[in-house]
Design an enzyme around this catalytic site. Structure first.
Site, PDB file in Angstrom:
ATOM      1  N   TYR A  87      37.045  29.430  45.680  1.00 24.24           N
ATOM      2  CA  TYR A  87      36.044  30.112  44.921  1.00 24.24           C
ATOM      3  C   TYR A  87      34.774  29.755  45.215  1.00 24.24           C
ATOM      4  O   TYR A  87      34.465  28.746  45.659  1.00 24.24           O
ATOM      5  CB  TYR A  87      36.296  29.815  43.241  1.00 24.24           C
ATOM      6  N   ASN A 205      45.543  44.371  30.148  1.00 26.27           N
ATOM      7  CA  ASN A 205      45.947  43.282  29.361  1.00 26.27           C
ATOM      8  C   ASN A 205      45.312  41.878  29.596  1.00 26.27           C
ATOM      9  O   ASN A 205      45.626  41.049  28.871  1.00 26.27           O
ATOM     10  CB  ASN A 205      47.427  42.979  29.353  1.00 26.27           C
ATOM     11  N   SER A 206      44.327  41.842  30.718  1.00 27.68           N
ATOM     12  CA  SER A 206      43.858  40.643  30.890  1.00 27.68           C
ATOM     13  C   SER A 206      42.883  40.129  29.616  1.00 27.68           C
ATOM     14  O   SER A 206      42.637  41.357  29.006  1.00 27.68           O
ATOM     15  CB  SER A 206      43.185  40.575  32.059  1.00 27.68           C
ATOM     16  N   ARG A 228      50.853  46.383  34.700  1.00 28.00           N
ATOM     17  CA  ARG A 228      52.175  46.322  35.439  1.00 28.00           C
ATOM     18  C   ARG A 228      53.416  46.590  34.585  1.00 28.00           C
ATOM     19  O   ARG A 228      53.284  46.293  33.162  1.00 28.00           O
ATOM     20  CB  ARG A 228      52.237  44.909  35.920  1.00 28.00           C
ATOM     21  N   TYR A 300      35.601  43.536  39.886  1.00 29.07           N
ATOM     22  CA  TYR A 300      35.171  42.130  39.467  1.00 29.07           C
ATOM     23  C   TYR A 300      36.412  41.020  39.876  1.00 29.07           C
ATOM     24  O   TYR A 300      36.114  39.948  39.179  1.00 29.07           O
ATOM     25  CB  TYR A 300      34.703  42.357  37.985  1.00 29.07           C
ATOM     26  N   GLY A 301      37.425  41.572  40.293  1.00 25.86           N
ATOM     27  CA  GLY A 301      38.624  40.444  40.550  1.00 25.86           C
ATOM     28  C   GLY A 301      39.320  41.212  41.406  1.00 25.86           C
ATOM     29  O   GLY A 301      39.284  42.147  41.913  1.00 25.86           O
TER      30      GLY A 301
HETATM   31  N1  LIG Z   1      33.285  39.007  38.570  1.00 25.32           N
HETATM   32  C1  LIG Z   1      33.174  38.149  37.138  1.00 25.32           C
HETATM   33  O1  LIG Z   1      32.276  37.771  36.619  1.00 25.32           O
HETATM   34  C2  LIG Z   1      34.582  37.977  36.428  1.00 25.32           C
HETATM   35  C3  LIG Z   1      34.258  37.511  35.044  1.00 25.32           C
HETATM   36  C4  LIG Z   1      35.748  37.190  34.496  1.00 25.32           C
HETATM   37  C5  LIG Z   1      36.929  37.144  35.122  1.00 25.32           C
HETATM   38  N2  LIG Z   1      36.744  37.803  36.213  1.00 25.32           N
HETATM   39  C6  LIG Z   1      38.160  37.784  36.909  1.00 25.32           C
HETATM   40  O2  LIG Z   1      38.839  38.852  36.479  1.00 25.32           O
HETATM   41  C7  LIG Z   1      40.327  38.644  36.551  1.00 25.32           C
HETATM   42  C8  LIG Z   1      40.890  38.594  35.185  1.00 25.32           C
HETATM   43  O3  LIG Z   1      40.361  37.650  34.528  1.00 25.32           O
HETATM   44  P1  LIG Z   1      40.995  37.011  32.869  1.00 25.32           P
HETATM   45  O4  LIG Z   1      40.628  35.736  32.717  1.00 25.32           O
HETATM   46  O5  LIG Z   1      40.732  38.166  32.170  1.00 25.32           O
HETATM   47  O6  LIG Z   1      42.722  37.133  33.548  1.00 25.32           O
HETATM   48  P2  LIG Z   1      44.011  36.617  32.571  1.00 25.32           P
HETATM   49  O7  LIG Z   1      43.636  37.027  31.223  1.00 25.32           O
HETATM   50  O8  LIG Z   1      44.623  35.533  33.096  1.00 25.32           O
HETATM   51  O9  LIG Z   1      44.787  38.050  33.090  1.00 25.32           O
HETATM   52  C9  LIG Z   1      45.426  38.052  34.197  1.00 25.32           C
HETATM   53  C10 LIG Z   1      45.533  39.423  34.668  1.00 25.32           C
HETATM   54  O10 LIG Z   1      45.915  39.744  35.840  1.00 25.32           O
HETATM   55  C11 LIG Z   1      47.119  40.417  35.920  1.00 25.32           C
HETATM   56  N3  LIG Z   1      47.759  39.994  37.362  1.00 25.32           N
HETATM   57  C12 LIG Z   1      48.212  38.877  37.522  1.00 25.32           C
HETATM   58  N4  LIG Z   1      48.717  39.039  39.037  1.00 25.32           N
HETATM   59  C13 LIG Z   1      48.681  40.123  39.177  1.00 25.32           C
HETATM   60  C14 LIG Z   1      48.969  41.022  40.669  1.00 25.32           C
HETATM   61  N5  LIG Z   1      49.560  40.265  41.661  1.00 25.32           N
HETATM   62  N6  LIG Z   1      48.857  42.400  40.609  1.00 25.32           N
HETATM   63  C15 LIG Z   1      48.298  42.869  39.656  1.00 25.32           C
HETATM   64  N7  LIG Z   1      47.912  42.263  38.558  1.00 25.32           N
HETATM   65  C16 LIG Z   1      48.263  41.032  38.353  1.00 25.32           C
HETATM   66  C17 LIG Z   1      47.780  40.127  34.639  1.00 25.32           C
HETATM   67  O11 LIG Z   1      49.099  41.033  34.528  1.00 25.32           O
HETATM   68  P3  LIG Z   1      50.252  40.658  33.980  1.00 25.32           P
HETATM   69  O12 LIG Z   1      50.303  40.558  32.746  1.00 25.32           O
HETATM   70  O13 LIG Z   1      51.181  41.942  34.578  1.00 25.32           O
HETATM   71  O14 LIG Z   1      50.705  39.355  35.063  1.00 25.32           O
HETATM   72  C18 LIG Z   1      46.706  40.174  34.043  1.00 25.32           C
HETATM   73  O15 LIG Z   1      46.267  41.332  33.367  1.00 25.32           O
HETATM   74  C19 LIG Z   1      40.342  37.388  37.342  1.00 25.32           C
HETATM   75  O16 LIG Z   1      40.489  37.974  38.772  1.00 25.32           O
HETATM   76  C20 LIG Z   1      38.938  36.782  37.027  1.00 25.32           C
HETATM   77  O17 LIG Z   1      38.623  36.072  38.330  1.00 25.32           O
HETATM   78  C21 LIG Z   1      35.721  38.049  36.923  1.00 25.32           C
END
Ligand SMILES: NC(=O)c1ccc[n+]([C@@H]2O[C@H](COP(=O)([O-])OP(=O)(O)OC[C@H]3O[C@@H](n4cnc5c(N)ncnc54)[C@H](OP(=O)(O)O)[C@@H]3O)[C@@H](O)[C@H]2O)c1
Length: 360
Positions: A87, A205-206, A228, A300-301
């Site tokens: 990261y 759903n994240s 998914r 953003y991810g």
């Molecule tokens: N840029 C920024 O400032 C910022 C801020 C916050 C978060 N983020 C990023 O946003 C993303 C989500 O964070 P979160 O905390 O909301 O996550 P989270 O609640 O843990 O949820 C993870 C999500 O990713 C999906 N996922 C996991 N593996 C996958 C794959 N191989 N293909 C497609 N979907 C997949 C999951 O779907 P399933 O339920 O189907 O597994 C779920 O929807 C992360 O990448 C995080 O680093 C970025």
């Protein structure tokens, strides 16, 4: 809503290994039995490098510092990436946990965790902005929040305004410094959206995705949400619908050529102005085809770990604009007043019942 409360439990268990004197109606100086932190010495697979370290009593806070006791500390995907060493923002090792051995000056360690809700338990002699029992979030990046207690500079934490309106889980997951603010900012910073406008997002759903659904619904925006496929997909669709999702599709649905016509029917031919992407890969390529004229795609991810590839025609004929979003950059660019305004906005949305949480 489903803001990762299951993940919170893990850290709560560690934190609750000593008495929990700090409910808000209870001012207490009862000392904790032992302090513990989730630490690591080298980057690597979290299941191999993480350990729990018990450390002796903290010294009293310095004059410009406070002692805080963590109530809940979320585990985010980025926290895992930080431990793996992949990261961009890096933590700094601490040698302040012990006088010898692990956690000492000779053997400094990283403490995991970037977000956390904490309660002030002691204040330094020059601190006037915080008092005992105040709820705060840690604002300094990668400070190490997977710990029972810490002494921190008063400038490294932010008071949660109107904290009495929130319970612990709300404060930890919703006013924590990353997910809900990211959702709010992405809906506001890139394109002017009016009531009735449409947004499409993946990873719906994240934790961020759910915040997007609710904040969008509270502002009268309509959302098309991609997830998914899974065994009980209808259950998840209905849960997201209850949060305020207008429509929920799976990535498999996007493979059906008739889907664009169906989406056009839903929107009444209105252009979808904003796309939010935390997945990347071919599913995002398909999602981008749903975007309308002059739309903005905000990434953003990259949960799929696949690169993002977009048809050139979207840039030429639809004038697509792409952006990256990083909440950390937002905080770095903004003033403390703008940060405080954002936090108050989110606290008030919660208190008004516009945003809820429930367990996954
Ligand atoms: N840029 C920024 O400032 C910022 C801020 C916050 C978060 N983020 C990023 O946003 C993303 C989500 O964070 P979160 O905390 O909301 O996550 P989270 O609640 O843990 O949820 C993870 C999500 O990713 C999906 N996922 C996991 N593996 C996958 C794959 N191989 N293909 C497609 N979907 C997949 C999951 O779907 P399933 O339920 O189907 O597994 C779920 O929807 C992360 O990448 C995080 O680093 C970025």
């Amino acid at each position: 809503m489903l803001f990762g409360t299951a993940r919170l439990t893990v850290l709560k268990t560690i934190c609750r290994s000593h008495p929990r004197p700090h409910t808000r109606s209870f001012a207490s100086s009862r000392p904790p039995r032992a302090d513990r932190a989730v630490i690591y010495s080298e980057n690597g697979d979290p299941s191999e490098v993480l350990n729990v370290l018990t450390f002796p009593d903290l010294p009293p806070p310095g004059s410009d510092s406070v002692t805080i006791q963590f109530l809940l500390s979320p585990i985010n995907p980025a926290d895992i990436n930080v431990i793996e060493g992949v990261y961009p923002s890096k933590p700094i090792k601490t040698g302040a946990l012990a006088s010898s051995g692990k956690g000492s000056e000779e053997e400094p360690v990283f403490i995991g965790g970037n977000e956390g809700l904490a309660q002030v338990t002691a204040v330094g002699s020059s601190v006037s902005s915080l008092k005992i029992n105040d709820w705060v979030v840690v604002t300094k990046q990668q400070h190490g929040t997977w710990s029972t207690r810490k002494n921190v500079a008063v400038t490294d934490v932010a008071l949660i305004p109107d904290a009495h309106k929130l319970d612990e889980a709300q404060a930890a997951t919703i006013t924590a410094s990353v997910n809900p603010p990211s959702a709010y900012n992405m809906l506001n910073d890139f394109v002017r959206l009016e009531k009735g406008d449409w947004v499409v997002q993946n990873g719906a759903n994240s934790a961020v995705g759910q915040a997007v659904i609710q904040i969008a619904a509270a502002h009268g925006l309509k959302t098309i949400n991609l997830i998914r496929n899974r065994e009980n997909v209808e259950l998840l669709k209905s849960q997201l619908g209850q949060l305020g999702a207008t429509h929920v599709l799976t990535y498999d649905d996007l493979l059906d050529k008739s889907i664009r016509g169906k989406v056009k029917e839903w929107t009444g031919g209105k252009d979808i102005k904003l796309g939010l992407n935390c997945v990347g890969g071919k599913d995002t390529t398909l999602m981008s085809r749903l975007l309308g004229q002059d739309a903005h795609l905000v990434s953003y991810g990259a949960m799929s770990k696949q690169p993002l590839s977009l048809p050139t025609s979207l840039f030429i004929f639809k004038n697509l604009t792409c952006h990256g979003f990083w909440q950390r950059r937002w905080y770095a660019d903004k003033t403390p007043q703008q940060r405080d305004t954002l936090m108050r906005t989110i606290v008030n949305m919660l208190a008004d019942g516009q945003v809820h949480y429930c367990s996954k």
